[in-house]
Design a protein around this motif. Structure first.
Motif, PDB file in Angstrom:
ATOM      1  N   ARG A 181      77.856  23.338  64.798  1.00 59.49           N
ATOM      2  CA  ARG A 181      78.886  22.399  64.954  1.00 59.49           C
ATOM      3  C   ARG A 181      77.960  21.400  63.775  1.00 59.49           C
ATOM      4  N   LYS A 182      76.383  21.670  63.089  1.00 58.37           N
ATOM      5  CA  LYS A 182      75.998  20.459  62.283  1.00 58.37           C
ATOM      6  C   LYS A 182      74.890  21.889  61.637  1.00 58.37           C
ATOM      7  N   PRO A 183      75.058  20.679  60.185  1.00 60.40           N
ATOM      8  CA  PRO A 183      75.089  21.526  59.321  1.00 60.40           C
ATOM      9  C   PRO A 183      73.006  22.775  59.709  1.00 60.40           C
ATOM     10  N   ALA A 184      71.951  21.739  60.416  1.00 57.98           N
ATOM     11  CA  ALA A 184      71.176  22.662  60.911  1.00 57.98           C
ATOM     12  C   ALA A 184      71.772  23.761  61.444  1.00 57.98           C
ATOM     13  N   ASP A 185      72.398  24.050  61.898  1.00 59.04           N
ATOM     14  CA  ASP A 185      72.851  25.852  62.743  1.00 59.04           C
ATOM     15  C   ASP A 185      72.566  26.495  62.072  1.00 59.04           C
ATOM     16  N   LEU A 186      73.406  26.523  60.464  1.00 58.83           N
ATOM     17  CA  LEU A 186      73.289  27.165  59.489  1.00 58.83           C
ATOM     18  C   LEU A 186      71.751  27.967  59.349  1.00 58.83           C
ATOM     19  N   LEU A 206      76.113  16.768  53.439  1.00 61.74           N
ATOM     20  CA  LEU A 206      76.653  15.804  53.872  1.00 61.74           C
ATOM     21  C   LEU A 206      76.479  15.497  55.393  1.00 61.74           C
ATOM     22  N   GLU A 207      75.362  15.027  55.577  1.00 57.26           N
ATOM     23  CA  GLU A 207      75.258  14.135  56.804  1.00 57.26           C
ATOM     24  C   GLU A 207      74.924  12.494  57.278  1.00 57.26           C
ATOM     25  N   ASN A 208      76.121  12.042  57.870  1.00 57.00           N
ATOM     26  CA  ASN A 208      75.657  10.428  57.936  1.00 57.00           C
ATOM     27  C   ASN A 208      75.971  10.322  56.989  1.00 57.00           C
ATOM     28  N   GLY A 209      76.667  10.189  55.827  1.00 56.04           N
ATOM     29  CA  GLY A 209      77.115  10.500  54.523  1.00 56.04           C
ATOM     30  C   GLY A 209      76.178  10.411  53.513  1.00 56.04           C
ATOM     31  N   THR A 210      75.084  11.007  54.221  1.00 53.95           N
ATOM     32  CA  THR A 210      73.830  11.268  52.776  1.00 53.95           C
ATOM     33  C   THR A 210      74.032  12.642  52.804  1.00 53.95           C
ATOM     34  N   VAL A 262      81.551  17.906  57.189  1.00 54.33           N
ATOM     35  CA  VAL A 262      80.278  18.007  56.256  1.00 54.33           C
ATOM     36  C   VAL A 262      80.070  18.724  54.931  1.00 54.33           C
ATOM     37  N   ASP A 263      80.718  19.072  54.509  1.00 56.94           N
ATOM     38  CA  ASP A 263      81.402  19.988  52.973  1.00 56.94           C
ATOM     39  C   ASP A 263      81.716  19.049  52.022  1.00 56.94           C
ATOM     40  N   PRO A 264      80.782  19.361  51.148  1.00 61.99           N
ATOM     41  CA  PRO A 264      81.315  18.309  50.065  1.00 61.99           C
ATOM     42  C   PRO A 264      81.849  18.165  49.104  1.00 61.99           C
ATOM     43  N   GLY A 265      82.131  19.941  48.771  1.00 63.01           N
ATOM     44  CA  GLY A 265      83.526  20.308  48.201  1.00 63.01           C
ATOM     45  C   GLY A 265      82.796  20.526  46.953  1.00 63.01           C
TER      46      GLY A 265
END
Length: 306
Positions: A181-186, A206-210, A262-265
């Motif tokens: 669900r979020k990047p940290a889950d990786l 990306l998370e919250n635009g950062t 959240v994947d910036p591609g």
């Protein structure tokens, strides 16, 4: 007036393909200042900036990319018209040695090579697919397809497009693993990576635009994208591959995007590179025709990703 415009176009194309004023000047037998002045006159006439300049680099602007494609097509038509009534009005023939990355060769070139050979039956294609960077001179290669940043300044180049890199996984893998669900889950997943990249075990999202770097541990490293694709299809783990590489798998449901919000591609440029002090227009007819063919197929395959 038309002659001057054609000359300006050729100089612009040469600067674009060689990556600088000095290299373009050497290939055309002019001075760097003459090249710079010609580009400046062209920009003034068009009312836009074609190249973003700095003390160390020269990069085409968005307008420059558009103008390059149109100018190159026009120059090709001029050359074709001259050839149709000149000494080069002969069928393309001979061997073309082609090197390509495995994904581009497999998914973009191979499905369409029959069309090229049907149009040019006296041409022989000598294909070599590898994700290793080969020395064109040592390997006697006529054209190579390179993905990512170009480092060899000796090479002439033609940009074929660019493609975003997407995080993907097989549905079977996602069903058996913890929710993502979020990047940290990786950190709780098996993230496959390449053995020629520095940031093994990490990924930028990306998370919250950062943009942040997150742990992405994995138990397999590979040296080419097609191997990674098969591992992902087998449900071994998650990987990041070019859109054109997995487009058919995504459409068929064999793969699914992971964390798309959240994947910036991150994008990778794709170029055809070749040797030749005179640029693309000094190449053998068969090689020029092949590069034009590959450029057309790349545009069709990459579609809106260019």
């Amino acid at each position: 007036m038309l002659q001057n415009k054609a000359a300006e176009m050729e100089i612009f194309v040469r600067v674009y393909e060689t990556g600088g004023f000095s290299a373009a000047a050497r290939s055309l037998g002019l001075t760097p200042s003459a090249i710079a002045k010609s580009v400046a006159r062209l920009e003034q006439r068009l009312g836009t900036t074609l190249f973003q300049r700095s003390t160390r680099s020269l990069r085409a602007s968005a307008e420059g990319e558009i103008y390059y494609e149109r100018a190159r097509a026009i120059l090709s038509e001029i050359e074709a018209a001259d050839s149709s009534v000149g000494q080069q009005a002969v069928a393309a023939r001979g061997r073309i040695r082609v090197n390509s990355t495995i994904p581009f060769g497999t998914h973009v070139l191979l499905p369409h090579l029959g069309e090229f050979l049907k149009a040019h039956p006296q041409v022989t294609l000598d294909l070599s697919f590898t994700d290793d960077v080969v020395d064109l001179l040592a390997e006697r290669t006529d054209v190579a397809i390179r993905v990512g940043a170009l480092k060899d300044s000796r090479l002439m180049k033609r940009k074929l497009g660019s493609s975003p890199l997407l995080l993907v996984a097989a549905p079977s893998y996602l069903k058996k693993m913890p929710p993502l669900r979020k990047p940290a889950d990786l950190a709780r997943h098996n993230c496959l990576n390449f053995n020629f990249r520095r940031q093994v075990g990490e990924i930028t999202l990306l998370e919250n635009g950062t943009r942040n770097t997150y742990p992405a541990p994995g138990n397999i490293l590979v040296n080419n994208g097609e191997t990674m694709r098969h591992l992902i299809l087998a449900g071994i783990g998650i990987g990041r591959l070019a859109h054109y590489h997995v487009a058919a798998d995504l459409a068929a449901g064999r793969l699914a995007r992971v964390l798309p919000d959240v994947d910036p591609g991150e994008r990778e440029d794709i170029h055809a590179v070749f040797l030749g002090a005179g640029g693309r227009f000094s190449l053998p007819v068969r090689t020029r025709l092949f590069i034009d063919f590959v450029a057309t197929q790349a545009r069709l395959c990459l579609g809106g990703t260019t």
